[in-house]
Write an enzyme that holds these catalytic residues in place. Structure first.
Site: not given
Ligand code: ABT
Ligand code: MG
Length: 147
Positions: A9, A49, A85, A91, A102, A112, A115, A126
């Site tokens: 990000k 989103y 993940r 998150t 993170r 954070n 993604h 995506e």
């Protein structure tokens, strides 16, 4: 082979974390299938989103993800969606374990760092949203038999 969409990000790009993040997935044993530095348009952000459209933080989320360049990637490998993940951590960075991306590099839920697609359906959606077929490369790695 399973594919997922990962994205550094704007906060991660600004903080020079692209290399660190790519390195983690490379060392894990996954394969990069596509990558590009890009500026997300408002339209793409709202589409990406879309599931959060009714949430109170939607406006801030779109503002943040369009606030500077992102590094969009497609990674390939066995169970890459769920494993990525796990490597990203929860998150909210306050709940993310040390050793996760993170957990190690982020403080706030609104910034954070990374993604990652949360299911096979999201990954397919995506990847198609961010990449054309010809931007992706599928190839055999001779190291694969050791992973
Ligand atoms: P993303 O990878 O950005 O989709 O994050 P993740 O899937 O881990 O978490 P979700 B639930 O999809 O959050 C999307 C973005 O919304 C931000 N957020 C979330 C808030 O700012 N406040 C909140 O209360 C919640 C639940 C965090 C995520 N992105 N950023 N940046
Ligand atoms: Mg999400």
């Amino acid at each position: 082979m399973e594919k997922t969409f990962l994205m550094v990000k704007p906060d991660g790009v600004q903080r020079n974390l692209i290399g660190e993040i790519v390195t983690r997935f490379e060392k894990k044993g996954f394969s990069l299938a596509g990558a590009k530095l890009m500026q997300i348009s408002d339209e793409l952000a709202q589409n990406h989103y879309g599931e959060h459209k009714e949430r109170p933080f939607f406006g801030e989320l779109v503002d943040f993800i369009t606030s500077g360049p992102v590094f969009a990637m497609v990674w390939e490998g066995e169970n890459v969606i769920a494993t990525a993940r796990n490597m990203m951590g929860k998150t909210n960075p306050a709940d993310a374990a040390s050793g996760t991306i993170r957990g190690d590099y982020a403080v706030q839920v609104g910034q954070n760092i990374i993604h990652g697609s949360d299911s096979p359906e999201s990954a397919e959606r995506e990847i198609a949203l961010f990449f054309n077929e010809e931007e992706l490369v599928s190839y055999e790695k001779t190291i694969s038999k050791w992973i």
